[in-house]
Design an enzyme around this catalytic site. Structure first.
Site: not given
Ligand code: UDP
Length: 573
Positions: A75, A119, A272-276, A421-424
Protein backbone atom coordinates in the site's frame (compact mmCIF):
# COMPACT_ATOMS: atom_id res chain seq x y z
CA UNK A 1 -7.19 -0.82 -17.86
CA UNK A 2 -10.67 -2.21 -17.89
CA UNK A 3 -12.05 -0.16 -15.03
CA UNK A 4 -14.94 -2.65 -14.64
CA UNK A 5 -12.40 -5.06 -13.23
CA UNK A 6 -12.02 -2.93 -10.12
CA UNK A 7 -14.84 -3.81 -7.74
CA UNK A 8 -16.99 -1.30 -5.93
CA UNK A 9 -15.32 -2.25 -2.65
CA UNK A 10 -11.92 -1.66 -4.17
CA UNK A 11 -12.96 1.75 -5.44
CA UNK A 12 -14.24 2.72 -1.99
CA UNK A 13 -10.89 1.80 -0.44
CA UNK A 14 -8.89 3.54 -3.17
CA UNK A 15 -10.91 6.73 -3.01
CA UNK A 16 -10.66 6.86 0.74
CA UNK A 17 -6.94 6.51 1.10
CA UNK A 18 -4.99 6.01 -2.11
CA UNK A 19 -6.11 8.47 -4.76
CA UNK A 20 -4.69 11.99 -4.69
CA UNK A 21 -7.01 14.63 -3.22
CA UNK A 22 -7.03 18.41 -2.92
CA UNK A 23 -7.14 20.16 0.46
CA UNK A 24 -10.96 19.96 0.49
CA UNK A 25 -10.89 16.22 0.09
CA UNK A 26 -11.96 16.16 -3.55
CA UNK A 27 -10.48 13.22 -5.42
CA UNK A 28 -8.10 14.45 -8.10
CA UNK A 29 -6.91 11.16 -9.53
CA UNK A 30 -8.59 8.29 -11.35
CA UNK A 31 -7.51 4.74 -10.60
CA UNK A 32 -5.65 4.77 -13.92
CA UNK A 33 -3.87 7.99 -12.89
CA UNK A 34 -2.79 6.36 -9.64
CA UNK A 35 -1.29 3.34 -11.40
CA UNK A 36 0.40 5.62 -13.96
CA UNK A 37 1.82 7.80 -11.16
CA UNK A 38 3.29 4.67 -9.57
CA UNK A 39 4.58 3.05 -12.76
CA UNK A 40 6.21 6.28 -13.99
CA UNK A 41 7.97 6.82 -10.66
CA UNK A 42 9.22 3.26 -10.35
CA UNK A 43 10.27 2.94 -14.00
CA UNK A 44 12.23 6.22 -13.88
CA UNK A 45 14.80 4.45 -11.65
CA UNK A 46 16.00 2.42 -14.65
CA UNK A 47 17.64 5.51 -16.07
CA UNK A 48 20.00 5.59 -13.06
CA UNK A 49 21.52 2.34 -14.30
CA UNK A 50 21.26 2.75 -18.04
CA UNK A 51 20.79 6.17 -19.57
CA UNK A 52 19.69 4.68 -22.89
CA UNK A 53 16.75 2.94 -21.25
CA UNK A 54 13.26 3.63 -22.55
CA UNK A 55 11.56 4.51 -19.28
CA UNK A 56 8.23 5.10 -21.01
CA UNK A 57 8.17 1.51 -22.29
CA UNK A 58 9.22 0.30 -18.85
CA UNK A 59 6.45 2.34 -17.25
CA UNK A 60 3.96 0.73 -19.65
CA UNK A 61 5.14 -2.72 -18.57
CA UNK A 62 4.73 -1.91 -14.85
CA UNK A 63 1.40 -0.18 -15.53
CA UNK A 64 0.05 -3.27 -17.24
CA UNK A 65 1.35 -5.55 -14.52
CA UNK A 66 -0.68 -3.59 -11.96
CA UNK A 67 -3.77 -2.75 -13.99
CA UNK A 68 -4.14 -6.38 -15.07
CA UNK A 69 -4.14 -6.99 -11.30
CA UNK A 70 -1.36 -9.56 -11.78
CA UNK A 71 0.92 -7.89 -9.26
CA UNK A 72 0.50 -5.10 -6.73
CA UNK A 73 3.15 -3.43 -4.57
CA UNK A 74 2.37 -2.84 -0.88
CA UNK A 75 0.00 0.00 0.00
CA UNK A 76 2.58 2.72 0.82
CA UNK A 77 3.98 2.39 -2.72
CA UNK A 78 0.52 2.86 -4.24
CA UNK A 79 -0.24 5.75 -1.93
CA UNK A 80 3.04 7.64 -1.94
CA UNK A 81 5.02 6.96 -5.14
CA UNK A 82 5.35 10.17 -7.15
CA UNK A 83 4.03 12.26 -4.29
CA UNK A 84 5.76 14.60 -1.87
CA UNK A 85 5.94 12.01 0.93
CA UNK A 86 7.49 9.36 -1.29
CA UNK A 87 7.78 6.70 1.47
CA UNK A 88 7.16 3.36 -0.19
CA UNK A 89 7.75 0.59 2.37
CA UNK A 90 5.28 -1.26 4.58
CA UNK A 91 7.77 -2.75 7.01
CA UNK A 92 10.30 -1.33 9.43
CA UNK A 93 12.10 -2.51 12.55
CA UNK A 94 13.55 -0.02 15.02
CA UNK A 95 15.89 -0.68 17.92
CA UNK A 96 14.87 0.28 21.46
CA UNK A 97 18.00 1.07 23.45
CA UNK A 98 18.08 0.90 27.21
CA UNK A 99 18.24 4.64 27.85
CA UNK A 100 15.75 7.50 27.96
CA UNK A 101 17.31 9.03 24.84
CA UNK A 102 17.17 5.70 23.05
CA UNK A 103 13.58 4.97 23.98
CA UNK A 104 12.24 8.36 23.01
CA UNK A 105 14.29 8.52 19.79
CA UNK A 106 12.56 5.34 18.88
CA UNK A 107 9.11 6.77 19.76
CA UNK A 108 9.85 9.71 17.50
CA UNK A 109 11.15 7.57 14.63
CA UNK A 110 8.11 5.31 14.86
CA UNK A 111 5.84 8.35 14.66
CA UNK A 112 7.58 9.48 11.46
CA UNK A 113 7.20 6.02 9.95
CA UNK A 114 3.52 5.77 10.92
CA UNK A 115 2.83 9.14 9.40
CA UNK A 116 4.08 7.76 6.09
CA UNK A 117 1.98 4.60 6.15
CA UNK A 118 4.61 2.13 7.35
CA UNK A 119 4.36 -0.32 10.24
CA UNK A 120 7.05 -0.75 12.89
CA UNK A 121 8.37 -3.69 14.84
CA UNK A 122 10.40 -3.41 18.04
CA UNK A 123 12.10 -5.70 20.44
CA UNK A 124 11.86 -4.44 24.00
CA UNK A 125 14.32 -7.10 25.17
CA UNK A 126 17.23 -4.71 25.68
CA UNK A 127 15.34 -2.70 28.31
CA UNK A 128 16.31 -3.44 31.88
CA UNK A 129 13.72 -5.26 33.95
CA UNK A 130 11.21 -3.45 36.14
CA UNK A 131 12.51 -2.78 39.62
CA UNK A 132 16.15 -2.63 38.57
CA UNK A 133 18.25 0.41 39.38
CA UNK A 134 18.44 3.63 37.37
CA UNK A 135 21.93 4.93 38.15
CA UNK A 136 21.47 8.56 37.13
CA UNK A 137 18.40 9.11 39.30
CA UNK A 138 18.73 6.54 42.03
CA UNK A 139 15.21 5.41 41.14
CA UNK A 140 13.92 2.11 39.79
CA UNK A 141 13.19 1.17 36.18
CA UNK A 142 9.60 0.62 35.16
CA UNK A 143 10.31 -2.14 32.64
CA UNK A 144 9.45 -2.91 28.99
CA UNK A 145 5.66 -3.07 29.34
CA UNK A 146 5.39 0.43 30.79
CA UNK A 147 7.34 1.80 27.81
CA UNK A 148 5.21 -0.14 25.34
CA UNK A 149 2.33 1.93 26.67
CA UNK A 150 4.21 5.09 25.71
CA UNK A 151 4.74 3.80 22.16
CA UNK A 152 1.10 2.83 22.05
CA UNK A 153 -0.10 6.28 23.09
CA UNK A 154 2.17 7.96 20.54
CA UNK A 155 0.79 5.71 17.82
CA UNK A 156 -2.75 6.52 18.86
CA UNK A 157 -2.02 10.23 18.56
CA UNK A 158 -0.40 10.05 15.12
CA UNK A 159 -3.18 8.10 13.36
CA UNK A 160 -0.97 8.26 10.30
CA UNK A 161 -2.12 11.70 9.15
CA UNK A 162 -4.64 10.55 6.60
CA UNK A 163 -2.90 7.42 5.30
CA UNK A 164 -3.46 4.58 7.71
CA UNK A 165 -3.40 3.92 11.41
CA UNK A 166 -0.05 2.90 12.79
CA UNK A 167 0.60 -0.76 13.41
CA UNK A 168 3.29 -2.10 15.72
CA UNK A 169 4.84 -5.37 16.68
CA UNK A 170 6.24 -5.70 20.18
CA UNK A 171 8.60 -8.57 20.91
CA UNK A 172 10.08 -9.67 24.21
CA UNK A 173 12.51 -12.54 24.58
CA UNK A 174 11.24 -15.47 26.57
CA UNK A 175 14.25 -15.16 28.91
CA UNK A 176 13.65 -11.49 29.80
CA UNK A 177 12.90 -11.17 33.53
CA UNK A 178 9.64 -9.28 32.75
CA UNK A 179 8.31 -11.99 30.46
CA UNK A 180 5.27 -12.80 32.61
CA UNK A 181 4.14 -9.15 32.62
CA UNK A 182 4.59 -9.09 28.86
CA UNK A 183 2.54 -12.24 28.24
CA UNK A 184 -0.20 -10.68 30.33
CA UNK A 185 -0.01 -7.15 28.93
CA UNK A 186 -2.82 -7.52 26.43
CA UNK A 187 -5.08 -9.69 28.59
CA UNK A 188 -7.31 -6.70 28.86
CA UNK A 189 -8.41 -6.16 25.26
CA UNK A 190 -8.60 -2.42 25.65
CA UNK A 191 -4.89 -1.93 26.38
CA UNK A 192 -1.92 -1.55 24.05
CA UNK A 193 -4.36 -1.77 21.15
CA UNK A 194 -1.94 -0.49 18.52
CA UNK A 195 0.39 -3.45 19.05
CA UNK A 196 0.50 -7.05 18.07
CA UNK A 197 2.69 -8.82 20.57
CA UNK A 198 4.88 -11.87 20.12
CA UNK A 199 7.04 -13.75 22.55
CA UNK A 200 10.53 -14.32 21.13
CA UNK A 201 11.06 -18.04 21.72
CA UNK A 202 14.49 -19.66 21.74
CA UNK A 203 15.51 -23.23 20.95
CA UNK A 204 16.78 -23.55 24.52
CA UNK A 205 13.31 -22.71 25.81
CA UNK A 206 11.60 -25.22 23.50
CA UNK A 207 14.01 -27.91 24.66
CA UNK A 208 13.18 -27.03 28.27
CA UNK A 209 9.45 -27.34 27.46
CA UNK A 210 10.07 -30.78 25.99
CA UNK A 211 12.15 -31.85 29.00
CA UNK A 212 9.73 -30.18 31.42
CA UNK A 213 12.65 -28.41 33.02
CA UNK A 214 13.29 -24.86 34.21
CA UNK A 215 14.99 -22.25 32.08
CA UNK A 216 17.01 -19.17 33.07
CA UNK A 217 15.88 -15.56 33.05
CA UNK A 218 18.71 -13.32 31.89
CA UNK A 219 19.42 -9.75 32.96
CA UNK A 220 19.66 -7.84 29.65
CA UNK A 221 22.40 -5.58 31.02
CA UNK A 222 24.72 -8.05 32.73
CA UNK A 223 23.74 -11.14 30.69
CA UNK A 224 23.73 -13.02 34.00
CA UNK A 225 20.99 -15.45 35.04
CA UNK A 226 18.81 -13.70 37.61
CA UNK A 227 16.13 -16.30 38.12
CA UNK A 228 14.40 -19.25 36.52
CA UNK A 229 10.94 -20.38 35.59
CA UNK A 230 9.29 -23.64 34.65
CA UNK A 231 9.33 -23.70 30.85
CA UNK A 232 6.15 -25.72 30.71
CA UNK A 233 4.28 -23.30 32.98
CA UNK A 234 5.32 -20.30 30.92
CA UNK A 235 4.44 -22.10 27.71
CA UNK A 236 1.01 -22.94 29.11
CA UNK A 237 0.56 -19.33 30.15
CA UNK A 238 1.27 -18.18 26.58
CA UNK A 239 -1.19 -20.77 25.27
CA UNK A 240 -3.83 -19.74 27.79
CA UNK A 241 -3.58 -16.06 26.85
CA UNK A 242 -3.61 -16.81 23.12
CA UNK A 243 -6.64 -19.04 23.66
CA UNK A 244 -8.36 -16.17 25.48
CA UNK A 245 -7.86 -13.45 22.86
CA UNK A 246 -5.25 -14.42 20.27
CA UNK A 247 -2.30 -12.68 21.99
CA UNK A 248 0.58 -13.17 22.32
CA UNK A 249 1.75 -14.87 19.15
CA UNK A 250 5.15 -16.51 19.11
CA UNK A 251 8.18 -16.11 16.88
CA UNK A 252 11.13 -18.48 16.80
CA UNK A 253 14.09 -16.15 17.20
CA UNK A 254 16.81 -18.72 16.50
CA UNK A 255 15.14 -19.61 13.21
CA UNK A 256 14.91 -15.96 12.19
CA UNK A 257 18.62 -15.64 12.89
CA UNK A 258 19.53 -18.90 11.20
CA UNK A 259 18.22 -17.20 8.03
CA UNK A 260 19.82 -13.85 8.80
CA UNK A 261 21.93 -13.39 5.66
CA UNK A 262 23.96 -10.51 7.09
CA UNK A 263 24.82 -11.62 10.64
CA UNK A 264 27.77 -9.22 10.73
CA UNK A 265 25.22 -6.39 10.89
CA UNK A 266 23.62 -7.66 14.08
CA UNK A 267 20.90 -9.94 15.32
CA UNK A 268 17.31 -10.12 14.16
CA UNK A 269 15.19 -9.28 17.21
CA UNK A 270 11.83 -8.48 15.71
CA UNK A 271 9.56 -8.66 12.70
CA UNK A 272 7.22 -6.08 11.20
CA UNK A 273 3.67 -5.81 12.68
CA UNK A 274 2.07 -8.76 10.95
CA UNK A 275 5.05 -11.09 11.43
CA UNK A 276 6.01 -11.86 7.85
CA UNK A 277 9.14 -9.72 7.65
CA UNK A 278 12.03 -10.26 10.08
CA UNK A 279 14.43 -7.31 9.83
CA UNK A 280 17.55 -5.94 11.47
CA UNK A 281 17.21 -2.73 13.46
CA UNK A 282 16.75 0.24 11.07
CA UNK A 283 16.04 -2.01 8.12
CA UNK A 284 12.94 -1.57 6.01
CA UNK A 285 11.46 -3.73 3.31
CA UNK A 286 9.01 -3.21 0.52
CA UNK A 287 6.62 -6.01 -0.31
CA UNK A 288 4.63 -6.95 -3.38
CA UNK A 289 2.20 -9.72 -4.17
CA UNK A 290 1.35 -11.72 -7.26
CA UNK A 291 -2.34 -12.47 -7.69
CA UNK A 292 -2.42 -16.20 -8.39
CA UNK A 293 -5.96 -16.07 -9.76
CA UNK A 294 -4.50 -14.10 -12.67
CA UNK A 295 -1.85 -16.79 -13.18
CA UNK A 296 -4.41 -19.43 -14.18
CA UNK A 297 -5.11 -20.56 -17.70
CA UNK A 298 -8.18 -22.32 -18.96
CA UNK A 299 -7.95 -25.99 -19.87
CA UNK A 300 -10.56 -28.24 -21.47
CA UNK A 301 -11.87 -29.23 -18.07
CA UNK A 302 -11.19 -26.20 -15.87
CA UNK A 303 -8.15 -24.17 -14.86
CA UNK A 304 -4.48 -24.78 -14.14
CA UNK A 305 -1.55 -22.61 -13.13
CA UNK A 306 0.36 -21.16 -16.04
CA UNK A 307 3.94 -21.43 -14.80
CA UNK A 308 5.35 -19.57 -17.80
CA UNK A 309 3.19 -16.57 -17.09
CA UNK A 310 4.05 -16.87 -13.39
CA UNK A 311 7.76 -16.87 -14.20
CA UNK A 312 7.47 -13.77 -16.39
CA UNK A 313 5.47 -12.02 -13.70
CA UNK A 314 8.03 -12.87 -11.01
CA UNK A 315 10.81 -11.45 -13.19
CA UNK A 316 8.95 -8.17 -13.69
CA UNK A 317 7.92 -7.98 -10.03
CA UNK A 318 11.52 -8.41 -8.79
CA UNK A 319 12.63 -5.65 -11.14
CA UNK A 320 9.79 -3.45 -9.85
CA UNK A 321 10.57 -4.08 -6.17
CA UNK A 322 14.31 -3.53 -6.65
CA UNK A 323 13.50 -0.16 -8.23
CA UNK A 324 11.27 0.72 -5.26
CA UNK A 325 14.34 0.60 -3.00
CA UNK A 326 15.92 3.42 -5.02
CA UNK A 327 12.75 5.44 -5.57
CA UNK A 328 11.97 5.35 -1.85
CA UNK A 329 12.19 8.46 0.26
CA UNK A 330 13.15 6.99 3.63
CA UNK A 331 11.97 8.62 6.84
CA UNK A 332 15.48 8.57 8.38
CA UNK A 333 19.00 8.64 6.97
CA UNK A 334 19.96 5.62 9.05
CA UNK A 335 17.04 3.62 7.59
CA UNK A 336 18.05 4.65 4.09
CA UNK A 337 21.63 3.43 4.66
CA UNK A 338 20.66 0.16 6.32
CA UNK A 339 18.00 -0.68 3.74
CA UNK A 340 20.19 0.12 0.76
CA UNK A 341 22.99 -2.03 2.21
CA UNK A 342 20.97 -5.26 2.03
CA UNK A 343 18.28 -4.31 -0.51
CA UNK A 344 15.75 -6.79 0.87
CA UNK A 345 12.54 -7.23 -1.07
CA UNK A 346 9.52 -9.37 -0.19
CA UNK A 347 7.70 -10.87 -3.14
CA UNK A 348 4.74 -13.08 -2.25
CA UNK A 349 1.33 -14.16 -3.40
CA UNK A 350 -2.33 -13.45 -2.86
CA UNK A 351 -5.46 -15.17 -4.13
CA UNK A 352 -4.10 -18.61 -3.25
CA UNK A 353 -7.41 -19.91 -1.88
CA UNK A 354 -9.37 -18.57 -4.84
CA UNK A 355 -6.87 -20.09 -7.27
CA UNK A 356 -7.34 -23.46 -5.55
CA UNK A 357 -11.13 -23.14 -5.78
CA UNK A 358 -10.91 -22.42 -9.49
CA UNK A 359 -8.80 -25.53 -9.94
CA UNK A 360 -11.27 -27.59 -7.91
CA UNK A 361 -8.70 -28.38 -5.21
CA UNK A 362 -9.81 -28.28 -1.54
CA UNK A 363 -7.51 -26.09 0.61
CA UNK A 364 -7.33 -28.85 3.23
CA UNK A 365 -6.00 -31.56 0.92
CA UNK A 366 -2.57 -33.08 0.32
CA UNK A 367 -2.86 -31.94 -3.28
CA UNK A 368 -3.17 -28.30 -2.16
CA UNK A 369 -0.16 -28.58 0.16
CA UNK A 370 1.94 -30.17 -2.60
CA UNK A 371 0.92 -27.48 -5.07
CA UNK A 372 1.76 -24.78 -2.49
CA UNK A 373 5.31 -26.11 -2.26
CA UNK A 374 5.60 -26.33 -6.03
CA UNK A 375 4.31 -22.81 -6.61
CA UNK A 376 6.42 -21.20 -3.91
CA UNK A 377 9.55 -23.12 -4.86
CA UNK A 378 9.08 -21.89 -8.41
CA UNK A 379 8.49 -18.29 -7.33
CA UNK A 380 11.48 -18.33 -4.99
CA UNK A 381 13.84 -19.92 -7.52
CA UNK A 382 12.67 -17.67 -10.35
CA UNK A 383 12.84 -14.67 -8.03
CA UNK A 384 16.43 -15.48 -7.04
CA UNK A 385 17.38 -15.95 -10.69
CA UNK A 386 15.83 -12.56 -11.49
CA UNK A 387 17.74 -10.96 -8.62
CA UNK A 388 20.95 -12.57 -9.89
CA UNK A 389 20.34 -11.14 -13.38
CA UNK A 390 19.80 -7.72 -11.86
CA UNK A 391 23.08 -8.12 -9.96
CA UNK A 392 24.90 -8.62 -13.26
CA UNK A 393 23.53 -5.34 -14.56
CA UNK A 394 23.42 -3.25 -11.42
CA UNK A 395 25.82 -4.88 -9.00
CA UNK A 396 25.17 -6.97 -5.91
CA UNK A 397 23.68 -5.59 -2.71
CA UNK A 398 26.54 -3.79 -0.95
CA UNK A 399 26.81 -6.33 1.89
CA UNK A 400 26.88 -9.33 -0.47
CA UNK A 401 30.57 -10.11 0.08
CA UNK A 402 30.10 -10.34 3.85
CA UNK A 403 26.74 -12.13 3.63
CA UNK A 404 26.00 -15.82 3.99
CA UNK A 405 25.15 -15.81 0.27
CA UNK A 406 28.67 -14.86 -0.79
CA UNK A 407 29.63 -18.29 -2.10
CA UNK A 408 26.56 -18.63 -4.29
CA UNK A 409 25.41 -16.66 -7.30
CA UNK A 410 25.73 -12.88 -7.04
CA UNK A 411 22.49 -11.40 -5.72
CA UNK A 412 20.97 -7.98 -6.00
CA UNK A 413 18.75 -8.51 -2.96
CA UNK A 414 19.58 -10.12 0.39
CA UNK A 415 16.07 -11.62 0.51
CA UNK A 416 13.53 -12.00 -2.24
CA UNK A 417 10.37 -13.61 -0.88
CA UNK A 418 7.85 -12.83 1.87
CA UNK A 419 4.16 -13.72 2.17
CA UNK A 420 2.22 -10.67 3.28
CA UNK A 421 -1.32 -10.59 4.63
CA UNK A 422 -2.43 -8.38 1.67
CA UNK A 423 -5.27 -6.97 3.74
CA UNK A 424 -5.89 -4.10 1.33
CA UNK A 425 -4.15 -5.38 -1.78
CA UNK A 426 -6.48 -8.36 -1.93
CA UNK A 427 -9.48 -6.02 -1.88
CA UNK A 428 -7.98 -4.08 -4.79
CA UNK A 429 -7.09 -7.33 -6.55
CA UNK A 430 -10.56 -8.75 -5.84
CA UNK A 431 -9.10 -12.01 -4.55
CA UNK A 432 -8.66 -13.97 -1.33
CA UNK A 433 -5.95 -12.59 0.93
CA UNK A 434 -2.39 -13.92 1.01
CA UNK A 435 -2.29 -17.67 1.46
CA UNK A 436 -5.28 -17.70 3.81
CA UNK A 437 -8.29 -19.87 3.11
CA UNK A 438 -11.51 -18.05 2.30
CA UNK A 439 -12.63 -16.70 5.67
CA UNK A 440 -16.31 -16.89 4.86
CA UNK A 441 -18.18 -17.10 1.58
CA UNK A 442 -20.22 -14.05 2.51
CA UNK A 443 -19.36 -11.63 5.30
CA UNK A 444 -19.15 -8.06 6.46
CA UNK A 445 -15.74 -6.44 6.52
CA UNK A 446 -15.10 -3.60 8.96
CA UNK A 447 -12.81 -0.98 7.41
CA UNK A 448 -10.83 1.12 9.89
CA UNK A 449 -13.15 4.11 10.25
CA UNK A 450 -16.38 2.22 10.85
CA UNK A 451 -17.34 1.65 7.20
CA UNK A 452 -18.75 -1.84 6.62
CA UNK A 453 -18.52 -3.68 3.34
CA UNK A 454 -20.44 -6.81 2.32
CA UNK A 455 -18.54 -9.37 0.35
CA UNK A 456 -19.53 -12.55 -1.47
CA UNK A 457 -16.69 -14.72 -2.69
CA UNK A 458 -16.52 -14.21 -6.46
CA UNK A 459 -15.49 -17.79 -7.27
CA UNK A 460 -18.45 -19.20 -5.38
CA UNK A 461 -20.70 -16.63 -6.99
CA UNK A 462 -19.65 -17.83 -10.44
CA UNK A 463 -20.10 -21.46 -9.39
CA UNK A 464 -23.60 -20.84 -8.04
CA UNK A 465 -24.55 -19.04 -11.22
CA UNK A 466 -23.26 -21.96 -13.27
CA UNK A 467 -25.36 -24.33 -11.15
CA UNK A 468 -28.43 -22.08 -11.33
CA UNK A 469 -28.31 -21.68 -7.54
CA UNK A 470 -27.53 -17.98 -7.31
CA UNK A 471 -30.67 -16.84 -5.55
CA UNK A 472 -31.62 -14.94 -2.40
CA UNK A 473 -32.50 -18.00 -0.33
CA UNK A 474 -29.17 -19.70 -0.90
CA UNK A 475 -27.20 -16.47 -0.40
CA UNK A 476 -28.99 -15.70 2.85
CA UNK A 477 -28.21 -19.14 4.16
CA UNK A 478 -24.53 -18.83 3.24
CA UNK A 479 -24.30 -15.32 4.65
CA UNK A 480 -25.72 -16.35 7.99
CA UNK A 481 -23.14 -19.10 8.46
CA UNK A 482 -20.18 -18.07 6.33
CA UNK A 483 -19.63 -21.70 5.39
CA UNK A 484 -21.54 -23.69 2.76
CA UNK A 485 -20.87 -26.95 4.58
CA UNK A 486 -24.51 -27.28 5.66
CA UNK A 487 -26.11 -25.93 2.50
CA UNK A 488 -27.80 -29.03 1.14
CA UNK A 489 -28.99 -27.29 -2.02
CA UNK A 490 -25.35 -27.25 -3.15
CA UNK A 491 -23.94 -30.55 -4.48
CA UNK A 492 -21.64 -32.46 -2.14
CA UNK A 493 -18.72 -32.32 -4.58
CA UNK A 494 -18.85 -28.51 -4.62
CA UNK A 495 -19.07 -28.32 -0.82
CA UNK A 496 -15.99 -30.53 -0.52
CA UNK A 497 -13.96 -27.98 -2.50
CA UNK A 498 -15.44 -24.72 -1.20
CA UNK A 499 -14.19 -25.01 2.36
CA UNK A 500 -13.67 -21.91 4.51
CA UNK A 501 -11.32 -21.15 7.44
CA UNK A 502 -13.70 -22.67 9.94
CA UNK A 503 -14.15 -25.93 8.02
CA UNK A 504 -10.40 -26.40 8.01
CA UNK A 505 -8.69 -28.12 10.91
CA UNK A 506 -5.96 -26.09 12.63
CA UNK A 507 -3.42 -28.73 11.62
CA UNK A 508 -4.24 -28.11 7.96
CA UNK A 509 -3.72 -24.37 8.46
CA UNK A 510 -0.24 -25.11 9.81
CA UNK A 511 0.58 -27.58 7.04
CA UNK A 512 -0.17 -24.87 4.48
CA UNK A 513 1.85 -22.26 6.35
CA UNK A 514 4.78 -24.67 6.58
CA UNK A 515 4.54 -25.54 2.86
CA UNK A 516 4.88 -21.88 1.89
CA UNK A 517 7.53 -21.23 4.54
CA UNK A 518 9.73 -23.96 3.12
CA UNK A 519 10.45 -21.81 0.05
CA UNK A 520 10.12 -18.31 1.48
CA UNK A 521 13.25 -16.36 2.45
CA UNK A 522 11.45 -14.25 5.03
CA UNK A 523 8.26 -15.41 6.73
CA UNK A 524 4.62 -16.17 6.05
CA UNK A 525 1.72 -14.17 7.40
CA UNK A 526 -0.91 -16.67 8.51
CA UNK A 527 -3.53 -16.91 11.22
CA UNK A 528 -4.68 -20.30 12.42
CA UNK A 529 -8.40 -19.99 13.03
CA UNK A 530 -10.04 -21.98 15.79
CA UNK A 531 -13.74 -22.44 16.46
CA UNK A 532 -15.02 -20.85 19.64
CA UNK A 533 -15.28 -24.20 21.43
CA UNK A 534 -11.62 -25.14 20.81
CA UNK A 535 -9.69 -26.13 23.92
CA UNK A 536 -6.39 -24.80 25.23
CA UNK A 537 -4.83 -28.16 24.44
CA UNK A 538 -5.71 -27.80 20.79
CA UNK A 539 -4.01 -24.40 20.74
CA UNK A 540 -1.00 -25.90 22.49
CA UNK A 541 -0.76 -28.68 19.90
CA UNK A 542 -0.79 -26.16 17.08
CA UNK A 543 2.02 -24.14 18.67
CA UNK A 544 4.09 -27.29 19.02
CA UNK A 545 3.27 -28.37 15.49
CA UNK A 546 4.30 -24.98 14.07
CA UNK A 547 7.63 -25.47 15.83
CA UNK A 548 8.01 -29.00 14.51
CA UNK A 549 7.02 -28.11 10.94
CA UNK A 550 9.64 -25.36 10.62
CA UNK A 551 7.37 -22.30 10.77
CA UNK A 552 9.02 -19.05 11.86
CA UNK A 553 6.17 -18.09 14.10
CA UNK A 554 2.50 -18.63 14.63
CA UNK A 555 -0.57 -16.56 15.29
CA UNK A 556 -3.87 -18.06 16.32
CA UNK A 557 -7.34 -16.70 16.70
CA UNK A 558 -10.31 -18.37 18.38
CA UNK A 559 -13.60 -17.19 16.96
CA UNK A 560 -15.48 -14.73 19.16
CA UNK A 561 -12.60 -14.21 21.56
CA UNK A 562 -12.35 -10.48 20.89
CA UNK A 563 -15.23 -8.08 20.91
CA UNK A 564 -14.13 -6.30 17.78
CA UNK A 565 -13.16 -8.63 14.99
CA UNK A 566 -11.96 -7.42 11.62
CA UNK A 567 -13.90 -10.17 9.90
CA UNK A 568 -17.35 -11.34 11.03
CA UNK A 569 -19.51 -14.20 9.98
CA UNK A 570 -23.26 -14.05 9.99
CA UNK A 571 -23.91 -10.34 10.01
CA UNK A 572 -25.30 -10.14 6.49
CA UNK A 573 -29.09 -10.21 6.07
N1 UDP B 1 0.71 -2.35 7.76
C1 UDP B 1 0.59 -1.22 8.56
N2 UDP B 1 -0.66 -0.72 8.88
C2 UDP B 1 -1.80 -1.32 8.42
C3 UDP B 1 -1.69 -2.48 7.62
C4 UDP B 1 -0.42 -2.97 7.30
O1 UDP B 1 1.57 -0.68 8.99
O2 UDP B 1 -2.91 -0.82 8.73
C5 UDP B 1 2.06 -2.88 7.41
C6 UDP B 1 2.54 -3.96 8.35
O3 UDP B 1 3.93 -3.93 8.44
C7 UDP B 1 2.09 -5.22 7.64
C8 UDP B 1 2.42 -4.85 6.22
O4 UDP B 1 2.04 -3.47 6.14
O5 UDP B 1 2.76 -6.33 8.11
C9 UDP B 1 1.72 -5.62 5.15
O6 UDP B 1 0.31 -5.67 5.41
P1 UDP B 1 -0.71 -5.94 4.24
O7 UDP B 1 -0.13 -6.94 3.31
O8 UDP B 1 -2.04 -6.25 4.84
O9 UDP B 1 -0.77 -4.51 3.52
P2 UDP B 1 -1.42 -4.00 2.14
O10 UDP B 1 -0.26 -3.71 1.23
O11 UDP B 1 -2.36 -5.04 1.62
O12 UDP B 1 -2.14 -2.74 2.53
Amino acid sequence: MAIEEISKNALTVLEKRYLGKDENGNVLESVEDMFRRVSDTIAAVDANYDTSTNTRAQSDEFYELMTDLKFLPNSPTLMNAGRALGQLSACFVLPVEDSMEGIFDSVKNAALIHKSGGGTGFSFSRLRQSGSAVRSTGGVASGPVSFMKVFNAATEAVKQGGTRRGANMGVLRIDHPDILDFINCKANNSEITNFNISVGITEAFMEAVEKQSDYDLIDPKTKQAVGHLSAEKVFDMIVDHAWRNGEPGIIFLDRLNRDNVTPSQGEIESTNPCGEQPLLPYESCNLGSINLVKMLRKTLTGYELDFRLLGETVEKAVHFLDNVIDANNYPLEKISETTRASRKIGLGVMGWADALLMQGIPYNSDEAVELAERVMRYINNTGHAASARLAEKRGTFPLFSVSTLKDGPAMRNATVSTIAPTGTLSIIGGCSSGVEPVFAYAFIRNIMDGTEMIEVNPVLMAKLKELGLYNDDVLKKIASEGTIAHCEEIPEEVRRVFVCSHDIKPIDHIKMQAAFQKYTDNAVSKTVNFPKEATRNEVRDVYLLAYKEGCKGVTIYRDGSREEQVLNIGKVN
